[in-house]
Design a protein around this motif. Structure first.
Motif, PDB file in Angstrom:
ATOM      1  N   THR A   9       1.292 -14.384  -8.937  1.00 51.21           N
ATOM      2  CA  THR A   9       2.512 -13.788  -9.487  1.00 51.21           C
ATOM      3  C   THR A   9       2.198 -12.454 -10.160  1.00 51.21           C
ATOM      4  N   PHE A  10       2.954 -11.435  -9.778  1.00 49.34           N
ATOM      5  CA  PHE A  10       2.880 -10.122 -10.444  1.00 49.34           C
ATOM      6  C   PHE A  10       3.753 -10.288 -11.691  1.00 49.34           C
ATOM      7  N   ALA A  32      -0.083  -0.419  -8.955  1.00 54.90           N
ATOM      8  CA  ALA A  32      -0.631  -1.769  -8.794  1.00 54.90           C
ATOM      9  C   ALA A  32      -0.065  -2.450  -7.552  1.00 54.90           C
ATOM     10  N   MET A  33       1.257  -2.308  -7.319  1.00 57.07           N
ATOM     11  CA  MET A  33       1.854  -2.914  -6.123  1.00 57.07           C
ATOM     12  C   MET A  33       1.242  -2.330  -4.848  1.00 57.07           C
ATOM     13  N   MET A  34       0.975  -1.014  -4.874  1.00 52.99           N
ATOM     14  CA  MET A  34       0.346  -0.358  -3.717  1.00 52.99           C
ATOM     15  C   MET A  34      -1.016  -0.985  -3.429  1.00 52.99           C
ATOM     16  N   GLN A  57      -2.040  -2.926  -0.169  1.00 49.67           N
ATOM     17  CA  GLN A  57      -3.108  -2.397   0.689  1.00 49.67           C
ATOM     18  C   GLN A  57      -4.225  -3.420   0.893  1.00 49.67           C
ATOM     19  N   SER A  58      -4.506  -4.193  -0.143  1.00 53.94           N
ATOM     20  CA  SER A  58      -5.505  -5.260  -0.007  1.00 53.94           C
ATOM     21  C   SER A  58      -5.048  -6.274   1.034  1.00 53.94           C
ATOM     22  N   ALA A 116       8.234   1.676  -5.099  1.00 53.46           N
ATOM     23  CA  ALA A 116       6.896   1.295  -4.608  1.00 53.46           C
ATOM     24  C   ALA A 116       6.906   1.124  -3.087  1.00 53.46           C
ATOM     25  N   PHE A 117       7.979   0.518  -2.561  1.00 53.31           N
ATOM     26  CA  PHE A 117       8.084   0.372  -1.096  1.00 53.31           C
ATOM     27  C   PHE A 117       8.057   1.760  -0.432  1.00 53.31           C
ATOM     28  N   SER A 118       8.813   2.707  -1.002  1.00 53.44           N
ATOM     29  CA  SER A 118       8.852   4.057  -0.428  1.00 53.44           C
ATOM     30  C   SER A 118       7.461   4.686  -0.435  1.00 53.44           C
TER      31      SER A 118
END
Ligand code: NI
Length: 248
Positions: A62-63, A88-90, A94-95, A120-122
Protein backbone atom coordinates in the motif's frame (compact mmCIF):
# COMPACT_ATOMS: atom_id res chain seq x y z
CA UNK A 1 -2.27 -12.89 -3.32
CA UNK A 2 -0.02 -10.23 -1.80
CA UNK A 3 3.31 -9.19 -3.30
CA UNK A 4 4.88 -8.80 0.11
CA UNK A 5 3.78 -12.29 1.16
CA UNK A 6 5.04 -13.84 -2.08
CA UNK A 7 8.43 -15.21 -3.11
CA UNK A 8 10.09 -14.09 -6.33
CA UNK A 9 9.42 -17.41 -8.08
CA UNK A 10 5.73 -16.98 -7.22
CA UNK A 11 5.70 -13.49 -8.75
CA UNK A 12 7.51 -14.82 -11.83
CA UNK A 13 4.85 -17.53 -12.15
CA UNK A 14 2.07 -14.91 -11.76
CA UNK A 15 3.65 -12.83 -14.54
CA UNK A 16 3.45 -15.81 -16.87
CA UNK A 17 -0.35 -15.61 -16.67
CA UNK A 18 -1.05 -11.94 -15.88
CA UNK A 19 0.74 -8.62 -16.40
CA UNK A 20 -1.60 -6.67 -14.11
CA UNK A 21 -1.19 -5.67 -10.48
CA UNK A 22 -3.47 -3.91 -7.99
CA UNK A 23 -1.98 -1.24 -5.75
CA UNK A 24 -3.91 0.38 -2.89
CA UNK A 25 -3.03 4.06 -2.46
CA UNK A 26 -4.18 6.36 0.33
CA UNK A 27 -3.19 8.75 3.05
CA UNK A 28 -2.16 8.97 6.70
CA UNK A 29 -4.27 11.77 8.14
CA UNK A 30 -6.67 12.58 10.94
CA UNK A 31 -10.15 11.11 10.54
CA UNK A 32 -12.10 12.70 13.39
CA UNK A 33 -12.65 11.49 16.94
CA UNK A 34 -13.21 7.77 16.19
CA UNK A 35 -11.51 7.31 12.81
CA UNK A 36 -8.02 5.85 12.45
CA UNK A 37 -5.16 7.94 11.04
CA UNK A 38 -4.76 5.23 8.43
CA UNK A 39 -8.40 5.22 7.29
CA UNK A 40 -7.77 6.37 3.71
CA UNK A 41 -4.98 3.81 3.23
CA UNK A 42 -6.70 0.99 5.14
CA UNK A 43 -9.98 1.18 3.18
CA UNK A 44 -8.42 0.45 -0.24
CA UNK A 45 -5.99 -2.03 1.40
CA UNK A 46 -8.76 -4.07 3.08
CA UNK A 47 -10.82 -4.11 -0.13
CA UNK A 48 -7.81 -4.95 -2.34
CA UNK A 49 -6.55 -7.78 -0.14
CA UNK A 50 -9.96 -9.44 0.00
CA UNK A 51 -10.32 -9.05 -3.77
CA UNK A 52 -6.83 -10.48 -4.18
CA UNK A 53 -7.65 -13.51 -2.04
CA UNK A 54 -10.98 -14.14 -3.78
CA UNK A 55 -9.83 -13.71 -7.37
CA UNK A 56 -6.10 -14.52 -7.32
CA UNK A 57 -5.16 -10.90 -8.07
CA UNK A 58 -1.64 -9.82 -7.12
CA UNK A 59 -1.86 -6.90 -4.64
CA UNK A 60 1.18 -4.68 -4.18
CA UNK A 61 2.25 -2.88 -1.00
CA UNK A 62 0.00 0.00 0.00
CA UNK A 63 1.22 3.47 -0.97
CA UNK A 64 0.02 4.69 2.40
CA UNK A 65 1.07 8.35 2.72
CA UNK A 66 -0.47 10.93 0.42
CA UNK A 67 -1.23 14.61 -0.04
CA UNK A 68 -2.67 15.59 3.35
CA UNK A 69 -1.40 19.13 3.82
CA UNK A 70 -4.82 20.45 4.88
CA UNK A 71 -4.93 17.94 7.78
CA UNK A 72 -1.62 19.09 9.28
CA UNK A 73 -3.41 20.90 12.11
CA UNK A 74 -4.07 17.51 13.72
CA UNK A 75 -1.53 15.27 15.48
CA UNK A 76 -0.26 12.26 13.59
CA UNK A 77 -0.97 13.44 10.05
CA UNK A 78 1.91 12.85 7.60
CA UNK A 79 1.90 14.55 4.21
CA UNK A 80 3.94 14.29 1.01
CA UNK A 81 4.36 17.11 -1.49
CA UNK A 82 2.72 16.33 -4.84
CA UNK A 83 6.19 16.28 -6.46
CA UNK A 84 7.35 13.64 -3.94
CA UNK A 85 4.30 11.45 -4.62
CA UNK A 86 4.82 11.72 -8.38
CA UNK A 87 8.52 10.79 -8.05
CA UNK A 88 7.74 7.83 -5.80
CA UNK A 89 4.86 6.55 -7.96
CA UNK A 90 7.14 6.78 -11.02
CA UNK A 91 9.75 4.61 -9.30
CA UNK A 92 7.16 2.07 -8.15
CA UNK A 93 5.78 1.87 -11.70
CA UNK A 94 9.20 1.68 -13.32
CA UNK A 95 10.25 -1.12 -10.98
CA UNK A 96 7.12 -3.08 -11.84
CA UNK A 97 7.40 -2.52 -15.60
CA UNK A 98 11.05 -3.59 -15.37
CA UNK A 99 9.77 -7.01 -14.24
CA UNK A 100 7.18 -7.18 -17.01
CA UNK A 101 4.03 -5.66 -15.53
CA UNK A 102 2.02 -3.70 -18.13
CA UNK A 103 -1.12 -2.74 -16.20
CA UNK A 104 -1.27 -1.04 -12.81
CA UNK A 105 -4.68 -0.59 -11.20
CA UNK A 106 -4.46 1.97 -8.38
CA UNK A 107 -7.31 1.72 -5.85
CA UNK A 108 -7.39 5.09 -4.13
CA UNK A 109 -8.78 6.01 -0.72
CA UNK A 110 -8.17 9.76 -0.58
CA UNK A 111 -9.82 12.49 -2.63
CA UNK A 112 -6.85 14.79 -2.02
CA UNK A 113 -4.62 12.39 -4.00
CA UNK A 114 -6.59 12.40 -7.24
CA UNK A 115 -4.98 15.37 -9.00
CA UNK A 116 -1.48 14.19 -8.09
CA UNK A 117 -2.11 10.58 -9.16
CA UNK A 118 -3.42 11.80 -12.51
CA UNK A 119 -0.33 14.00 -12.92
CA UNK A 120 1.90 11.01 -12.07
CA UNK A 121 0.24 9.00 -14.86
CA UNK A 122 1.01 11.83 -17.31
CA UNK A 123 4.66 11.81 -16.20
CA UNK A 124 4.86 8.04 -16.76
CA UNK A 125 3.33 8.30 -20.25
CA UNK A 126 5.66 11.17 -21.16
CA UNK A 127 8.58 8.95 -20.20
CA UNK A 128 7.32 6.15 -22.47
CA UNK A 129 6.76 8.54 -25.42
CA UNK A 130 10.06 10.38 -25.03
CA UNK A 131 11.91 7.07 -24.87
CA UNK A 132 10.61 6.33 -28.38
CA UNK A 133 8.80 3.31 -29.80
CA UNK A 134 10.21 0.38 -31.72
CA UNK A 135 10.98 -2.26 -29.15
CA UNK A 136 7.54 -3.90 -29.49
CA UNK A 137 7.07 -3.59 -25.75
CA UNK A 138 3.45 -2.69 -24.91
CA UNK A 139 3.41 0.56 -22.97
CA UNK A 140 2.43 0.71 -19.35
CA UNK A 141 -1.20 1.53 -18.69
CA UNK A 142 -2.59 2.80 -15.39
CA UNK A 143 -6.12 2.86 -14.04
CA UNK A 144 -7.32 5.00 -11.14
CA UNK A 145 -10.44 4.12 -9.19
CA UNK A 146 -11.62 5.69 -5.94
CA UNK A 147 -13.06 2.83 -3.84
CA UNK A 148 -16.27 4.72 -3.02
CA UNK A 149 -16.96 5.06 -6.76
CA UNK A 150 -16.90 1.31 -7.44
CA UNK A 151 -20.17 -0.03 -8.86
CA UNK A 152 -22.92 -0.08 -6.24
CA UNK A 153 -20.84 1.28 -3.36
CA UNK A 154 -22.09 4.87 -3.23
CA UNK A 155 -25.76 3.81 -3.36
CA UNK A 156 -25.14 1.30 -0.58
CA UNK A 157 -23.42 3.92 1.61
CA UNK A 158 -26.32 6.33 1.11
CA UNK A 159 -28.85 3.66 2.05
CA UNK A 160 -26.88 2.64 5.15
CA UNK A 161 -26.32 6.25 6.28
CA UNK A 162 -29.03 8.48 4.77
CA UNK A 163 -28.15 11.25 7.28
CA UNK A 164 -24.66 12.31 8.37
CA UNK A 165 -22.51 10.58 5.71
CA UNK A 166 -20.73 13.91 5.13
CA UNK A 167 -17.46 14.21 3.24
CA UNK A 168 -14.63 13.59 5.72
CA UNK A 169 -14.45 11.02 8.52
CA UNK A 170 -17.61 9.46 7.13
CA UNK A 171 -19.46 6.61 8.85
CA UNK A 172 -18.90 4.54 5.68
CA UNK A 173 -15.11 4.78 5.67
CA UNK A 174 -14.87 4.29 9.44
CA UNK A 175 -17.10 1.19 9.08
CA UNK A 176 -14.81 -0.25 6.38
CA UNK A 177 -11.77 0.05 8.67
CA UNK A 178 -13.73 -1.60 11.49
CA UNK A 179 -14.64 -4.48 9.17
CA UNK A 180 -10.89 -5.01 8.70
CA UNK A 181 -9.98 -4.39 12.34
CA UNK A 182 -13.07 -5.06 14.54
CA UNK A 183 -10.93 -4.69 17.67
CA UNK A 184 -10.65 -0.91 17.15
CA UNK A 185 -14.41 -0.30 16.94
CA UNK A 186 -15.34 2.23 19.62
CA UNK A 187 -18.26 4.28 20.85
CA UNK A 188 -17.49 8.01 20.83
CA UNK A 189 -20.16 10.69 21.30
CA UNK A 190 -20.08 13.39 18.59
CA UNK A 191 -20.71 17.04 19.40
CA UNK A 192 -22.37 18.48 17.40
CA UNK A 193 -23.97 15.24 16.21
CA UNK A 194 -23.42 16.19 12.56
CA UNK A 195 -20.25 18.18 11.82
CA UNK A 196 -20.40 21.50 9.90
CA UNK A 197 -19.53 21.79 6.21
CA UNK A 198 -17.70 24.54 4.35
CA UNK A 199 -14.56 25.43 2.42
CA UNK A 200 -10.97 24.73 3.53
CA UNK A 201 -8.32 27.44 3.03
CA UNK A 202 -5.30 25.94 4.80
CA UNK A 203 -4.40 23.59 7.65
CA UNK A 204 -4.98 26.15 10.45
CA UNK A 205 -8.25 27.28 8.87
CA UNK A 206 -9.36 23.62 8.68
CA UNK A 207 -8.83 23.11 12.41
CA UNK A 208 -10.63 26.39 13.20
CA UNK A 209 -13.69 25.48 11.11
CA UNK A 210 -13.78 21.77 11.91
CA UNK A 211 -12.33 21.48 15.43
CA UNK A 212 -12.68 17.69 15.77
CA UNK A 213 -11.66 16.99 12.17
CA UNK A 214 -15.00 15.84 10.72
CA UNK A 215 -16.71 17.56 7.77
CA UNK A 216 -20.49 17.11 7.54
CA UNK A 217 -20.43 13.63 9.04
CA UNK A 218 -21.65 11.65 12.04
CA UNK A 219 -19.27 8.67 12.21
CA UNK A 220 -20.77 7.52 15.54
CA UNK A 221 -23.14 5.58 13.22
CA UNK A 222 -20.25 3.41 12.03
CA UNK A 223 -20.46 -0.34 12.61
CA UNK A 224 -18.57 -3.52 11.73
CA UNK A 225 -21.76 -4.89 10.12
CA UNK A 226 -22.14 -1.88 7.80
CA UNK A 227 -18.43 -2.12 6.99
CA UNK A 228 -18.77 -5.77 5.97
CA UNK A 229 -21.60 -4.89 3.58
CA UNK A 230 -19.62 -2.05 2.00
CA UNK A 231 -16.48 -4.17 1.68
CA UNK A 232 -18.45 -7.00 0.03
CA UNK A 233 -19.88 -4.61 -2.58
CA UNK A 234 -16.51 -2.96 -3.20
CA UNK A 235 -14.70 -6.31 -3.56
CA UNK A 236 -17.23 -7.42 -6.17
CA UNK A 237 -16.80 -4.14 -8.04
CA UNK A 238 -13.02 -4.11 -7.98
CA UNK A 239 -12.67 -7.73 -9.13
CA UNK A 240 -14.88 -7.10 -12.16
CA UNK A 241 -13.15 -3.86 -13.10
CA UNK A 242 -9.62 -5.18 -12.50
CA UNK A 243 -10.24 -8.24 -14.65
CA UNK A 244 -11.52 -6.25 -17.59
CA UNK A 245 -8.62 -3.76 -17.24
CA UNK A 246 -6.13 -6.65 -17.08
CA UNK A 247 -7.59 -8.14 -20.27
CA UNK A 248 -7.64 -4.79 -22.14
NI1 NI B 1 -11.07 9.60 4.31
Amino acid sequence: MQLQLSTWPEVEAYLAKSKAILIPIGSTEQHGPNGLLGTDALCPEIISRRAGDEAGILVGPTFNVGQAQHHMGFAGTITLRPSTIIAAMMDWAQSLTHHGFERIYWLNGHGGNIATITAAFSEMYHGVSFAGAGDNKPPLRNHLRNWWELAGVMDLCRSLFPVGEGSHATPSEVSVTWAGYPQVASSVAMSPKIAPTGPILDAADYRRRFPDGRIGSDPSQASVEAGEKIVAAAVKGVIAEFQSFAAS
